[in-house]
Design an enzyme around this catalytic site. Structure first.
Site, PDB file in Angstrom:
ATOM      1  N   ASP A   1      -1.946  -0.360   5.915  1.00  0.00           N
ATOM      2  CA  ASP A   1      -2.162   0.252   7.226  1.00  0.00           C
ATOM      3  C   ASP A   1      -3.625   0.460   7.578  1.00  0.00           C
ATOM      4  O   ASP A   1      -3.939   0.930   8.660  1.00  0.00           O
ATOM      5  CB  ASP A   1      -1.484   1.625   7.273  1.00  0.00           C
TER       6      ASP A   1
ATOM      7  N   ASP B   1      -0.147   5.127   0.911  1.00  0.00           N
ATOM      8  CA  ASP B   1      -0.360   6.121   1.979  1.00  0.00           C
ATOM      9  C   ASP B   1      -0.459   5.447   3.349  1.00  0.00           C
ATOM     10  O   ASP B   1      -1.291   4.558   3.556  1.00  0.00           O
ATOM     11  CB  ASP B   1      -1.650   6.901   1.713  1.00  0.00           C
TER      12      ASP B   1
ATOM     13  N   ASP C   1       0.860  -1.173   0.000  1.00  0.00           N
ATOM     14  CA  ASP C   1       0.000   0.000   0.000  1.00  0.00           C
ATOM     15  C   ASP C   1       0.907   1.237   0.000  1.00  0.00           C
ATOM     16  O   ASP C   1       2.101   1.152   0.350  1.00  0.00           O
ATOM     17  CB  ASP C   1      -0.869  -0.056   1.263  1.00  0.00           C
TER      18      ASP C   1
HETATM   19 MG   LIG Z   1      -2.925   3.160   3.392  1.00  0.00          MG
END
Ligand SMILES: [Mg+2]
Length: 256
Positions: A211, A35, A33
């Site tokens: 995240d 961000d 991923d």
């Molecule tokens: Mg993310």
């Protein structure tokens, strides 16, 4: 029966200790991923910064993995190419709705109907009176960001529910200070399943790092395919910087 009872009693009452990220294997297919995983979160999607050295680490890691390194993100493909230029990795963007494959071709990973055309103007009109709220149109979805106006969370959620209400093919996805209305079939998990069918990913151990709640489908897909799904919070203390260190340590000593 006795054995099973005994085993049960020996299980710890507290949750398992935080997952330690294993060293990166050269037989992995690594899906990252962006961000909050590779990049520190920023107040708006456009204000993220790419730390010095990250692009070089990704380039060397991709080489070490035989090209089996891909970005899997909610962002559109163009964003990734702009942020990681001059590197052009395989990318699954828009939560798996579209991808650039390892051979460089770009295509949708699934068929999605276009969003109902009235949704975007309706969302823009509603959010125009809420300073700090950002409406981000995407090819198959709309993201409503409230990081700069956290007091608007419930207004944003109500708006998202109003849009999606009565449309069984759409759902609301919660992200960091954002809600996204999008087709149900578009998931990062789907993207990983599709990419794992292709060289150079095929036959490798899929490992995904993300995240967010929006990443759970990808973690689940990686595990389902015999790999590993890592969450930045327990495995890296919630720090994108520690994810970057982990990646850099895998290529430390490799020739540039
Ligand atoms: Mg993310």
């Amino acid at each position: 029966m006795m054995d099973r009872l005994l085993v049960k009693r020996q299980q710890p009452a507290s949750p398992p200790s935080p997952q330690q990220p294993p060293p990166i294997g050269s037989d992995w297919a690594l899906f990252l991923d962006l961000d909050g995983t590779l990049l520190d979160l920023a107040p708006t999607p456009t204000s993220v910064e790419v730390p010095p050295g990250l692009i070089d680490v990704l380039r060397r890691l991709s080489a070490r993995l035989g090209g089996a390194l891909a970005i899997v993100t909610g962002r559109p493909l163009e964003d990734i190419d702009r942020l990681l230029a001059p590197l052009r990795l395989p990318v699954a963007g828009n939560h798996g709705a579209s991808a650039r494959l390892p051979d460089g071709t770009t295509r949708a990973l699934a068929e999605f109907a276009p969003l109902p055309p009235e949704w975007l103007p309706h969302a823009e009109e509603a959010c125009a009176t809420w300073p700090g709220v950002i409406v981000e149109p995407k090819p198959y979805s709309i993201a409503l960001h409230y990081r700069q106006a956290p007091e608007r969370e419930f207004d944003i959620l109500a708006l998202a529910r109003e849009l999606v209400g009565g449309h069984p093919d759409y759902e609301i996805l919660k992200a960091h200070y954002a809600y996204e209305v999008r087709p149900q079939q578009a998931t990062k998990g789907l993207a990983i399943e599709r990419l794992m069918e292709l060289a150079p990913f095929r036959g490798r151990i899929p490992v995904f790092v993300g995240d967010d709640e929006t990443d759970e489908s990808a973690r689940a897909a990686a595990r389902q395919l015999g790999g590993i799904g890592l969450d930045v919070a327990p495995s890296f203390g919630g720090s994108a910087g520690r994810v970057r260190q982990w990646l850099a340590s895998a290529v430390a000593g490799d020739g540039a």
